[in-house]
Design a protein around this motif. Structure first.
Motif, PDB file in Angstrom:
ATOM      1  N   HIS A 140      -4.395   0.808  14.097  1.00 33.39           N
ATOM      2  CA  HIS A 140      -5.655   0.539  15.462  1.00 33.39           C
ATOM      3  C   HIS A 140      -5.460  -0.648  16.512  1.00 33.39           C
ATOM      4  CE1 HIS A 140      -6.477   4.031  13.681  1.00 33.39           C
ATOM      5  NE2 HIS A 140      -7.435   3.866  13.278  1.00 33.39           N
ATOM      6  N   ARG A 141      -5.102  -1.483  15.695  1.00 38.12           N
ATOM      7  CA  ARG A 141      -5.659  -3.295  16.454  1.00 38.12           C
ATOM      8  C   ARG A 141      -3.451  -3.308  16.909  1.00 38.12           C
ATOM      9  NH1 ARG A 141      -8.855  -7.330  12.808  1.00 38.12           N
ATOM     10  NH2 ARG A 141      -8.334  -7.926  14.879  1.00 38.12           N
ATOM     11  N   TRP A 142      -3.077  -3.801  16.059  1.00 39.15           N
ATOM     12  CA  TRP A 142      -1.800  -4.017  16.299  1.00 39.15           C
ATOM     13  C   TRP A 142      -0.591  -3.002  16.700  1.00 39.15           C
ATOM     14  CZ3 TRP A 142      -4.213  -5.846  12.192  1.00 39.15           C
ATOM     15  CH2 TRP A 142      -5.651  -6.761  12.515  1.00 39.15           C
ATOM     16  N   GLY A 143      -1.128  -1.683  16.870  1.00 34.80           N
ATOM     17  CA  GLY A 143       0.013  -0.931  16.806  1.00 34.80           C
ATOM     18  C   GLY A 143       0.942  -0.351  15.284  1.00 34.80           C
ATOM     19  N   LEU A 144       1.302   0.630  14.888  1.00 34.33           N
ATOM     20  CA  LEU A 144       1.280   0.814  13.668  1.00 34.33           C
ATOM     21  C   LEU A 144       2.935  -0.069  13.410  1.00 34.33           C
ATOM     22  CD1 LEU A 144       1.821   3.231  11.479  1.00 34.33           C
ATOM     23  CD2 LEU A 144       4.037   4.011  13.250  1.00 34.33           C
ATOM     24  N   ARG A 145       2.588  -0.185  12.345  1.00 36.26           N
ATOM     25  CA  ARG A 145       3.253  -1.190  11.329  1.00 36.26           C
ATOM     26  C   ARG A 145       3.373  -1.032   9.930  1.00 36.26           C
ATOM     27  NH1 ARG A 145      -0.186  -4.531   8.983  1.00 36.26           N
ATOM     28  NH2 ARG A 145      -2.104  -4.640   9.105  1.00 36.26           N
ATOM     29  N   ARG A 146       4.544  -1.696   8.996  1.00 36.55           N
ATOM     30  CA  ARG A 146       4.521  -0.942   7.884  1.00 36.55           C
ATOM     31  C   ARG A 146       3.353  -2.025   7.068  1.00 36.55           C
ATOM     32  NH1 ARG A 146       8.543   0.229   5.629  1.00 36.55           N
ATOM     33  NH2 ARG A 146       8.732  -0.133   3.951  1.00 36.55           N
ATOM     34  N   PRO A 147       2.182  -1.717   6.246  1.00 35.31           N
ATOM     35  CA  PRO A 147       1.626  -2.334   5.735  1.00 35.31           C
ATOM     36  C   PRO A 147       1.847  -3.113   4.524  1.00 35.31           C
ATOM     37  CG  PRO A 147       1.933   0.589   4.415  1.00 35.31           C
ATOM     38  CD  PRO A 147       2.627  -0.164   5.442  1.00 35.31           C
ATOM     39  N   THR A 148       1.057  -3.784   4.052  1.00 39.55           N
ATOM     40  CA  THR A 148       2.202  -5.114   2.817  1.00 39.55           C
ATOM     41  C   THR A 148       1.093  -4.691   1.790  1.00 39.55           C
ATOM     42  OG1 THR A 148      -0.690  -6.109   2.798  1.00 39.55           O
ATOM     43  CG2 THR A 148       1.189  -6.815   4.510  1.00 39.55           C
ATOM     44  N   SER A 149       1.342  -4.843   0.787  1.00 41.05           N
ATOM     45  CA  SER A 149       1.919  -4.589  -0.469  1.00 41.05           C
ATOM     46  C   SER A 149      -0.046  -4.602  -0.630  1.00 41.05           C
ATOM     47  CB  SER A 149       2.302  -4.700  -1.682  1.00 41.05           C
ATOM     48  OG  SER A 149       1.754  -7.091  -1.968  1.00 41.05           O
ATOM     49  N   ALA A 150      -0.831  -5.669  -0.490  1.00 40.25           N
ATOM     50  CA  ALA A 150      -2.267  -5.241  -0.330  1.00 40.25           C
ATOM     51  C   ALA A 150      -2.644  -4.588   0.710  1.00 40.25           C
ATOM     52  CB  ALA A 150      -3.178  -7.139  -0.111  1.00 40.25           C
ATOM     53  N   GLU A 151      -2.255  -4.376   1.355  1.00 39.88           N
ATOM     54  CA  GLU A 151      -3.476  -2.966   2.165  1.00 39.88           C
ATOM     55  C   GLU A 151      -3.174  -1.721   1.812  1.00 39.88           C
ATOM     56  OE1 GLU A 151      -3.158  -5.149   6.991  1.00 39.88           O
ATOM     57  OE2 GLU A 151      -0.547  -4.349   5.621  1.00 39.88           O
ATOM     58  N   ARG A 152      -1.578  -1.099   1.039  1.00 38.35           N
ATOM     59  CA  ARG A 152      -1.147  -0.516  -0.093  1.00 38.35           C
ATOM     60  C   ARG A 152      -1.775  -0.688  -1.020  1.00 38.35           C
ATOM     61  NH1 ARG A 152       4.463  -1.836   1.301  1.00 38.35           N
ATOM     62  NH2 ARG A 152       4.447  -2.912  -0.400  1.00 38.35           N
ATOM     63  N   GLU A 153      -1.852  -0.781  -1.647  1.00 37.67           N
ATOM     64  CA  GLU A 153      -3.397  -1.741  -2.314  1.00 37.67           C
ATOM     65  C   GLU A 153      -4.915  -0.859  -2.668  1.00 37.67           C
ATOM     66  OE1 GLU A 153      -2.700  -5.060  -5.012  1.00 37.67           O
ATOM     67  OE2 GLU A 153      -0.959  -4.756  -5.341  1.00 37.67           O
TER      68      GLU A 153
END
Length: 257
Positions: free
Chosen positions: A106-119
Motif C-alpha cells: 500500500h505505502r511503497w508499492g508491491l515489494r518482497r516482504p522481510t522475514s519478520a513481515e512474513r512471520e
C-alpha cells in the motif's frame, strides 16, 4: 490518571453532497476500546460517515477528530474492510498474498516482504483461524473464509481501529456467529476499537458496547442500553420493533407485527 482519548469526536458536523444534506448536527464522542455499530435505515448516510472518518469526504461544517487527529492523518493506524473486499485485489490472488499486501503493497508499492513481515503475516492468519486455507485463491473461498482473510489483512499492520462495512452481509447464521466471535476476540486480544456498519443488530448484540445511529438526518451515539430501546428503534427503522429478553438472559430485537 486522565481518561483515554476518544476514538471519534464529532462537533456539530454536517455533510453535503451536491446540494443535498446527507446528515447534520453530528455532535458526539465514541469511547476508545469498544465495539460500536453504525446503524440506520438505507440511505441514511452510514457509509458516508465512514468516509468522513477515513478523510475521504470533507464535512461542510464542524470538526472531526479520529484517534485525536484530523481524519486521514492516522489512516495507517486504521484497518478498513469495505463491503466489496476482494474486488480490488482480484479473485486470483492467494489469501496469504492478500494479507501480505496489508504490509507491503500500500505505502511503497508491491515489494518482497522481510522475514519478520512474513512471520507477522503467519501470526495474524493463525489469529483469525485462516492458516488452513491461506494458499487458496480468493475465488476458492467461502464468504466466511473471505471475511477472515479481510480481517487478517486489516489487522496485519497492527491498527488501533478497525472499520468494517457490512461484514456479516450474505453470510449464513453459522458464519455470522463465527465472525462475530472473532471480532470479539480481536477487540479483546488486540485492544482494537471496532466500528461496524450493520443492518441487523441481533448477531452483534452480545459484543456491542454502543452504537452510532442516524435518526432523522442526525447522527448520535449512545451506549448499548440506550440504543436497544423499542421506541428509539421503531422510530429509527419506521416500523414497530420489539426488544426481547429471553429467560436465558439473551437479548434480541424483532419487528412487532
Amino acid at each position: 490518571m486522565s481518561a483515554p482519548e476518544p476514538a471519534l469526536t464529532f462537533r456539530d458536523v454536517s455533510v453535503i453532497r451536491g446540494r443535498r444534506t446527507i446528515w447534520s448536527q453530528a455532535d458526539f464522542e465514541v469511547p476508545a476500546g469498544g465495539v460500536v455499530a453504525v446503524i440506520g435505515p438505507n440511505g441514511a448516510g452510514k457509509t458516508t460517515l465512514l468516509h468522513v472518518v477515513l478523510g475521504l469526504l470533507t464535512p461542510a461544517s464542524g470538526r472531526v477528530e479520529v484517534l485525536g487527529r484530523k481524519p486521514g492523518a492516522l489512516n495507517n493506524e486504521i484497518g478498513y474492510v469495505p463491503q466489496d473486499y476482494g474486488s480490488q485485489l482480484g479473485e486470483a490472488i492467494r489469501a496469504r498474498d492478500a494479507v501480505t499486501l496489508g504490509l507491503c503493497g500500500h505505502r511503497w508499492g508491491l515489494r518482497r516482504p522481510t522475514s519478520a513481515e512474513r512471520e507477522r503475516v503467519e501470526r495474524v492468519l493463525a489469529a483469525v483461524d485462516a492458516t488452513s486455507f491461506a494458499d487458496k485463491r480468493l475465488s476458492q473461498l467461502s464468504g466466511g473464509q473471505r471475511q477472515r482473510v479481510a480481517l487478517a489483512e486489516a489487522l496485519v499492520s497492527r491498527p488501533r481501529m478497525l472499520i468494517l462495512d457490512e461484514p456479516l452481509a450474505a453470510l449464513d447464521l453459522r458464519n455470522q456467529r463465527e465472525i462475530v466471535s472473532l471480532m470479539q476476540r480481536i477487540n479483546s486480544e488486540f485492544g482494537v476499537t471496532i466500528l461496524v456498519v450493520a443492518h441487523d443488530l441481533n448477531p452483534l448484540l452480545p459484543i456491542l458496547t454502543g452504537a452510532v445511529y442516524l435518526l432523522d438526518g442526525h447522527p448520535h451515539f449512545d451506549t448499548l442500553d440506550g440504543v436497544v430501546d423499542e421506541e428509539l428503534l421503531s422510530h429509527l427503522y419506521g416500523t414497530p420493533v420489539e426488544v426481547v429478553h429471553t429467560p436465558q438472559g439473551d437479548l434480541y430485537v424483532r419487528r412487532s407485527w
